[in-house]
Motif scaffolding. Structure first.
Motif, PDB file in Angstrom:
ATOM      1  N   LEU A   1       0.826  -1.207   0.000  1.00  0.00           N
ATOM      2  CA  LEU A   1       0.000   0.000   0.000  1.00  0.00           C
ATOM      3  C   LEU A   1       0.862   1.260   0.000  1.00  0.00           C
ATOM      4  O   LEU A   1       0.534   2.239  -0.676  1.00  0.00           O
ATOM      5  CB  LEU A   1      -0.948  -0.010   1.197  1.00  0.00           C
ATOM      6  CG  LEU A   1      -2.024  -1.095   1.169  1.00  0.00           C
ATOM      7  CD1 LEU A   1      -2.865  -1.046   2.438  1.00  0.00           C
ATOM      8  CD2 LEU A   1      -2.897  -0.981  -0.065  1.00  0.00           C
ATOM      9  N   THR A   2       1.958   1.234   0.731  1.00  0.00           N
ATOM     10  CA  THR A   2       2.878   2.381   0.740  1.00  0.00           C
ATOM     11  C   THR A   2       3.451   2.611  -0.653  1.00  0.00           C
ATOM     12  O   THR A   2       3.505   3.747  -1.135  1.00  0.00           O
ATOM     13  CB  THR A   2       4.008   2.141   1.756  1.00  0.00           C
ATOM     14  OG1 THR A   2       3.440   1.983   3.050  1.00  0.00           O
ATOM     15  CG2 THR A   2       4.997   3.294   1.756  1.00  0.00           C
ATOM     16  N   ARG A   3       3.845   1.532  -1.288  1.00  0.00           N
ATOM     17  CA  ARG A   3       4.400   1.657  -2.642  1.00  0.00           C
ATOM     18  C   ARG A   3       3.348   2.166  -3.623  1.00  0.00           C
ATOM     19  O   ARG A   3       3.636   3.020  -4.461  1.00  0.00           O
ATOM     20  CB  ARG A   3       4.939   0.302  -3.087  1.00  0.00           C
ATOM     21  CG  ARG A   3       5.605   0.335  -4.435  1.00  0.00           C
ATOM     22  CD  ARG A   3       6.275  -0.980  -4.736  1.00  0.00           C
ATOM     23  NE  ARG A   3       6.889  -0.954  -6.042  1.00  0.00           N
ATOM     24  CZ  ARG A   3       7.613  -1.921  -6.518  1.00  0.00           C
ATOM     25  NH1 ARG A   3       7.838  -3.007  -5.796  1.00  0.00           N
ATOM     26  NH2 ARG A   3       8.140  -1.845  -7.716  1.00  0.00           N
ATOM     27  N   LEU A   4       2.126   1.659  -3.517  1.00  0.00           N
ATOM     28  CA  LEU A   4       1.061   2.105  -4.408  1.00  0.00           C
ATOM     29  C   LEU A   4       0.750   3.586  -4.185  1.00  0.00           C
ATOM     30  O   LEU A   4       0.564   4.340  -5.142  1.00  0.00           O
ATOM     31  CB  LEU A   4      -0.194   1.249  -4.211  1.00  0.00           C
ATOM     32  CG  LEU A   4      -0.071  -0.212  -4.643  1.00  0.00           C
ATOM     33  CD1 LEU A   4      -1.328  -0.984  -4.252  1.00  0.00           C
ATOM     34  CD2 LEU A   4       0.206  -0.323  -6.132  1.00  0.00           C
ATOM     35  N   ARG A   5       0.682   3.993  -2.916  1.00  0.00           N
ATOM     36  CA  ARG A   5       0.419   5.411  -2.619  1.00  0.00           C
ATOM     37  C   ARG A   5       1.509   6.307  -3.186  1.00  0.00           C
ATOM     38  O   ARG A   5       1.225   7.335  -3.801  1.00  0.00           O
ATOM     39  CB  ARG A   5       0.320   5.613  -1.106  1.00  0.00           C
ATOM     40  CG  ARG A   5      -1.007   5.250  -0.533  1.00  0.00           C
ATOM     41  CD  ARG A   5      -1.092   5.634   0.956  1.00  0.00           C
ATOM     42  NE  ARG A   5      -2.114   4.847   1.590  1.00  0.00           N
ATOM     43  CZ  ARG A   5      -1.902   3.837   2.430  1.00  0.00           C
ATOM     44  NH1 ARG A   5      -0.688   3.511   2.792  1.00  0.00           N
ATOM     45  NH2 ARG A   5      -2.905   3.164   2.932  1.00  0.00           N
ATOM     46  N   SER A   6       2.759   5.918  -2.970  1.00  0.00           N
ATOM     47  CA  SER A   6       3.860   6.769  -3.454  1.00  0.00           C
ATOM     48  C   SER A   6       3.870   6.830  -4.982  1.00  0.00           C
ATOM     49  O   SER A   6       4.160   7.878  -5.559  1.00  0.00           O
ATOM     50  CB  SER A   6       5.198   6.287  -2.911  1.00  0.00           C
ATOM     51  OG  SER A   6       5.531   5.039  -3.441  1.00  0.00           O
ATOM     52  N   THR A   7       3.531   5.735  -5.629  1.00  0.00           N
ATOM     53  CA  THR A   7       3.457   5.735  -7.095  1.00  0.00           C
ATOM     54  C   THR A   7       2.345   6.663  -7.566  1.00  0.00           C
ATOM     55  O   THR A   7       2.530   7.420  -8.523  1.00  0.00           O
ATOM     56  CB  THR A   7       3.222   4.304  -7.625  1.00  0.00           C
ATOM     57  OG1 THR A   7       4.267   3.453  -7.158  1.00  0.00           O
ATOM     58  CG2 THR A   7       3.194   4.276  -9.139  1.00  0.00           C
ATOM     59  N   LEU A   8       1.209   6.629  -6.900  1.00  0.00           N
ATOM     60  CA  LEU A   8       0.107   7.508  -7.266  1.00  0.00           C
ATOM     61  C   LEU A   8       0.467   8.972  -7.038  1.00  0.00           C
ATOM     62  O   LEU A   8       0.155   9.838  -7.848  1.00  0.00           O
ATOM     63  CB  LEU A   8      -1.153   7.149  -6.488  1.00  0.00           C
ATOM     64  CG  LEU A   8      -1.929   5.955  -7.001  1.00  0.00           C
ATOM     65  CD1 LEU A   8      -3.044   5.586  -6.035  1.00  0.00           C
ATOM     66  CD2 LEU A   8      -2.491   6.235  -8.377  1.00  0.00           C
ATOM     67  N   ILE A   9       1.132   9.255  -5.922  1.00  0.00           N
ATOM     68  CA  ILE A   9       1.505  10.628  -5.614  1.00  0.00           C
ATOM     69  C   ILE A   9       2.528  11.137  -6.635  1.00  0.00           C
ATOM     70  O   ILE A   9       2.426  12.266  -7.109  1.00  0.00           O
ATOM     71  CB  ILE A   9       2.049  10.740  -4.174  1.00  0.00           C
ATOM     72  CG1 ILE A   9       0.901  10.535  -3.188  1.00  0.00           C
ATOM     73  CG2 ILE A   9       2.743  12.066  -3.947  1.00  0.00           C
ATOM     74  CD1 ILE A   9       1.337  10.366  -1.741  1.00  0.00           C
ATOM     75  N   GLU A  10       3.501  10.296  -6.987  1.00  0.00           N
ATOM     76  CA  GLU A  10       4.508  10.685  -7.980  1.00  0.00           C
ATOM     77  C   GLU A  10       3.880  10.943  -9.341  1.00  0.00           C
ATOM     78  O   GLU A  10       4.318  11.797 -10.081  1.00  0.00           O
ATOM     79  CB  GLU A  10       5.573   9.603  -8.124  1.00  0.00           C
ATOM     80  CG  GLU A  10       6.496   9.477  -6.940  1.00  0.00           C
ATOM     81  CD  GLU A  10       7.401   8.252  -7.048  1.00  0.00           C
ATOM     82  OE1 GLU A  10       7.384   7.570  -8.090  1.00  0.00           O
ATOM     83  OE2 GLU A  10       8.098   7.973  -6.075  1.00  0.00           O
ATOM     84  N   GLY A  11       2.823  10.178  -9.670  1.00  0.00           N
ATOM     85  CA  GLY A  11       2.199  10.294 -10.979  1.00  0.00           C
ATOM     86  C   GLY A  11       1.132  11.366 -11.076  1.00  0.00           C
ATOM     87  O   GLY A  11       0.632  11.650 -12.153  1.00  0.00           O
ATOM     88  N   SER A  12       0.781  11.994  -9.961  1.00  0.00           N
ATOM     89  CA  SER A  12      -0.282  13.003 -10.005  1.00  0.00           C
ATOM     90  C   SER A  12       0.318  14.392 -10.140  1.00  0.00           C
ATOM     91  O   SER A  12       1.466  14.636  -9.805  1.00  0.00           O
ATOM     92  CB  SER A  12      -1.142  12.927  -8.743  1.00  0.00           C
ATOM     93  OG  SER A  12      -0.417  13.393  -7.635  1.00  0.00           O
ATOM     94  N   ASP A  13      -0.480  15.313 -10.623  1.00  0.00           N
ATOM     95  CA  ASP A  13      -0.030  16.690 -10.801  1.00  0.00           C
ATOM     96  C   ASP A  13      -0.441  17.558  -9.618  1.00  0.00           C
ATOM     97  O   ASP A  13      -0.198  18.761  -9.618  1.00  0.00           O
ATOM     98  CB  ASP A  13      -0.627  17.300 -12.065  1.00  0.00           C
ATOM     99  CG  ASP A  13      -0.060  16.636 -13.307  1.00  0.00           C
ATOM    100  OD1 ASP A  13       1.079  16.130 -13.231  1.00  0.00           O
ATOM    101  OD2 ASP A  13      -0.754  16.618 -14.341  1.00  0.00           O
ATOM    102  N   ASP A  14      -1.110  16.977  -8.609  1.00  0.00           N
ATOM    103  CA  ASP A  14      -1.604  17.769  -7.476  1.00  0.00           C
ATOM    104  C   ASP A  14      -0.513  18.183  -6.552  1.00  0.00           C
ATOM    105  O   ASP A  14       0.365  17.552  -6.202  1.00  0.00           O
ATOM    106  CB  ASP A  14      -2.648  16.954  -6.687  1.00  0.00           C
ATOM    107  CG  ASP A  14      -3.877  16.695  -7.551  1.00  0.00           C
ATOM    108  OD1 ASP A  14      -4.105  17.481  -8.468  1.00  0.00           O
ATOM    109  OD2 ASP A  14      -4.576  15.699  -7.290  1.00  0.00           O
TER     110      ASP A  14
END
Length: 161
Positions: A148-161
């Motif tokens: 879950l930590t890895r998925l969250r960090s991947t999502l955060i890295e891929g977002s423009d927010d």
């Protein structure tokens, strides 16, 4: 619980193939993993049923075989993280949330992916996950947490927010 091996296969094979697909994300590989797991179960059927949980045995076999196949092939399925920021919240694009989730899950190591599938798809508690993966409960928790930590960090890295 089916008392005969044939009854077990008839009632559980479709669900086991869905589980295997979630582990390997390939229909043919999923069929092979289930077939191999059931072939391994057949000579041990009486002792596995006596222990009370043939599903756990088969799922563990599927996970172990999936990990072995992944190690032998050495392949990973990289996800283009840049594409994650292009997803519209109204699902207007051709990419759906579930496709994004699966693309992200494909980036996880096999044990973490298996733990996430067991936790959120099969809705198992950590002690059941530990039993299937053959590890202590704390390790099962760690697999899920790290995934879950890895998925969250991947999502955060891929977002423009």
């Amino acid at each position: 619980m089916a008392a005969r091996f044939e009854d077990y296969v008839a009632t559980r094979s479709v669900a086991l193939q869905r589980f295997a697909y979630l582990i390997c994300r390939d229909v043919e590989d999923a069929r092979d993993l289930v077939q191999d797991a059931l072939l391994g179960l057949y000579p041990r059927w009486a002792s596995v049923v006596a222990k009370g949980n043939p599903d756990a045995y088969v799922k563990r076999s599927i996970v172990n075989a999936g990990i072995s196949k992944w190690r032998r092939s050495g392949r990973e399925h990289p996800t283009d993280v840049a594409d994650l920021g292009d997803i519209a919240p109204d699902h207007a694009g051709s990419v759906t949330d579930s496709e994004v989730a699966w693309n992200l899950c494909e980036t996880l190591p096999p044990l973490q992916r298996a733990a996430v599938v067991l936790r959120f798809y099969d809705d198992l508690d950590f002690s059941a996950i530990a039993g299937i993966l053959g590890c202590p409960e704390a390790t099962a928790r760690s697999h899920v947490h790290r995934a879950l930590t890895r998925l969250r960090s991947t999502l955060i890295e891929g977002s423009d927010d």
